[in-house]
Design a protein around this motif. Structure first.
Motif, PDB file in Angstrom:
ATOM      1  N   LEU A   1       0.823  -1.199   0.000  1.00  0.00           N
ATOM      2  CA  LEU A   1       0.000   0.000   0.000  1.00  0.00           C
ATOM      3  C   LEU A   1       0.866   1.262   0.000  1.00  0.00           C
ATOM      4  CD1 LEU A   1      -2.884   1.134   0.137  1.00  0.00           C
ATOM      5  CD2 LEU A   1      -2.669   1.089   2.619  1.00  0.00           C
ATOM      6  N   GLU A   2       1.932   1.263   0.785  1.00  0.00           N
ATOM      7  CA  GLU A   2       2.825   2.419   0.829  1.00  0.00           C
ATOM      8  C   GLU A   2       3.546   2.619  -0.491  1.00  0.00           C
ATOM      9  OE1 GLU A   2       5.360   1.789   4.201  1.00  0.00           O
ATOM     10  OE2 GLU A   2       3.769   2.221   5.637  1.00  0.00           O
ATOM     11  N   ILE A   3       3.983   1.551  -1.129  1.00  0.00           N
ATOM     12  CA  ILE A   3       4.659   1.659  -2.422  1.00  0.00           C
ATOM     13  C   ILE A   3       3.708   2.213  -3.480  1.00  0.00           C
ATOM     14  CG2 ILE A   3       5.677   0.301  -4.309  1.00  0.00           C
ATOM     15  CD1 ILE A   3       6.918  -1.505  -2.131  1.00  0.00           C
ATOM     16  N   VAL A   4       2.486   1.724  -3.505  1.00  0.00           N
ATOM     17  CA  VAL A   4       1.489   2.218  -4.458  1.00  0.00           C
ATOM     18  C   VAL A   4       1.208   3.694  -4.200  1.00  0.00           C
ATOM     19  CG1 VAL A   4      -0.939   2.032  -5.164  1.00  0.00           C
ATOM     20  CG2 VAL A   4       0.449  -0.027  -4.916  1.00  0.00           C
TER      21      VAL A   4
ATOM     22  N   LEU B   1       4.106   5.782  -5.477  1.00  0.00           N
ATOM     23  CA  LEU B   1       4.095   5.819  -6.937  1.00  0.00           C
ATOM     24  C   LEU B   1       3.004   6.749  -7.462  1.00  0.00           C
ATOM     25  CD1 LEU B   1       4.744   2.076  -7.838  1.00  0.00           C
ATOM     26  CD2 LEU B   1       6.299   4.011  -8.111  1.00  0.00           C
ATOM     27  N   LEU B   2       1.828   6.714  -6.860  1.00  0.00           N
ATOM     28  CA  LEU B   2       0.748   7.592  -7.282  1.00  0.00           C
ATOM     29  C   LEU B   2       1.078   9.061  -7.023  1.00  0.00           C
ATOM     30  CD1 LEU B   2      -2.421   5.580  -6.196  1.00  0.00           C
ATOM     31  CD2 LEU B   2      -1.613   6.017  -8.520  1.00  0.00           C
ATOM     32  N   ILE B   3       1.657   9.350  -5.868  1.00  0.00           N
ATOM     33  CA  ILE B   3       2.053  10.729  -5.560  1.00  0.00           C
ATOM     34  C   ILE B   3       3.138  11.189  -6.523  1.00  0.00           C
ATOM     35  CG2 ILE B   3       3.172  12.200  -3.837  1.00  0.00           C
ATOM     36  CD1 ILE B   3       1.659  10.519  -1.702  1.00  0.00           C
ATOM     37  N   GLY B   4       4.102  10.333  -6.810  1.00  0.00           N
ATOM     38  CA  GLY B   4       5.163  10.670  -7.762  1.00  0.00           C
ATOM     39  C   GLY B   4       4.612  10.918  -9.151  1.00  0.00           C
TER      40      GLY B   4
ATOM     41  N   ILE C   1       2.900  14.285  -9.320  1.00  0.00           N
ATOM     42  CA  ILE C   1       3.842  15.406  -9.352  1.00  0.00           C
ATOM     43  C   ILE C   1       4.563  15.490 -10.700  1.00  0.00           C
ATOM     44  CG2 ILE C   1       6.001  16.278  -8.347  1.00  0.00           C
ATOM     45  CD1 ILE C   1       4.965  15.150  -5.647  1.00  0.00           C
ATOM     46  N   LEU C   2       4.942  14.360 -11.261  1.00  0.00           N
ATOM     47  CA  LEU C   2       5.796  14.347 -12.445  1.00  0.00           C
ATOM     48  C   LEU C   2       5.049  14.395 -13.779  1.00  0.00           C
ATOM     49  CD1 LEU C   2       8.427  11.735 -11.258  1.00  0.00           C
ATOM     50  CD2 LEU C   2       8.638  14.225 -11.287  1.00  0.00           C
ATOM     51  N   ILE C   3       3.822  13.951 -13.807  1.00  0.00           N
ATOM     52  CA  ILE C   3       3.095  13.883 -15.073  1.00  0.00           C
ATOM     53  C   ILE C   3       2.148  15.062 -15.180  1.00  0.00           C
ATOM     54  CG2 ILE C   3       1.475  12.543 -16.464  1.00  0.00           C
ATOM     55  CD1 ILE C   3       2.622  10.034 -15.173  1.00  0.00           C
TER      56      ILE C   3
END
Length: 158
Positions: free
Chosen positions: A12-15, A18-21, A24-26
């Motif tokens: 859950l933390e990895i997902v 990744l979603l927050i990243g 921010i990046l896209i």
């Protein structure tokens, strides 16, 4: 050995990271461009003069729109009202304005609906010591399944 609960929380933390990243990046505009594709422009009649009256364009889907600038003299360094009129509902409309004979920057004007079928926005054109600038106004309609546009050209003096 870590428990099953530990692996669930780790996943859950990895997902979440990744979603927050991705958020921010896209850039959402890039995702929209990828989804819809390029804007399909139509060239308007070169005889139409925005200093006299509104110019008409027939888009690829057959719908018509009218573009005008107030005041008709189109003065430089003074507030201008950009107006698009259409019989169809336009969810997202903007104007990309630039000079074709000299780099005067790219000016984006967002239009908002003021009444049924009427969209308006304010902007200003920069002045140039050379004068006789030729401007291109790209009226862009960003729709959910496609992006259409019309190209309007006009001149300004010093």
């Amino acid at each position: 050995m870590p428990s099953l609960r530990f692996f669930k929380w780790l996943t859950l933390e990895i997902v979440a990271v990744l979603l927050i990243g991705a958020y921010i990046l896209i850039d959402s505009h890039d995702v929209y461009r990828w989804w819809v594709g390029d804007t399909h422009f139509v060239q308007t009649n070169s005889k139409c003069d925005l200093h006299v009256n509104a110019c008409e364009a027939t888009l690829k889907d057959g719908s018509k729109l009218f573009f005008e600038i107030e005041p008709k003299a189109i003065p430089l360094m003074k507030p201008l009202l950009f107006k698009v009129t259409s019989a169809v509902d336009l969810p997202n409309i903007e104007i990309k304005l630039f000079a074709t004979n000299m780099n005067m920057g790219l000016h984006t004007i967002k239009l908002t609906q003021t009444s049924k079928g009427v969209y308006e926005g304010e902007g200003m054109l920069p002045t140039c010591v050379m004068g006789n600038m030729i401007w291109q106004a790209n009226v862009i309609l960003n729709q959910t399944t496609q992006s259409q546009g019309a190209i309007f050209t006009f001149k300004t003096d010093k």
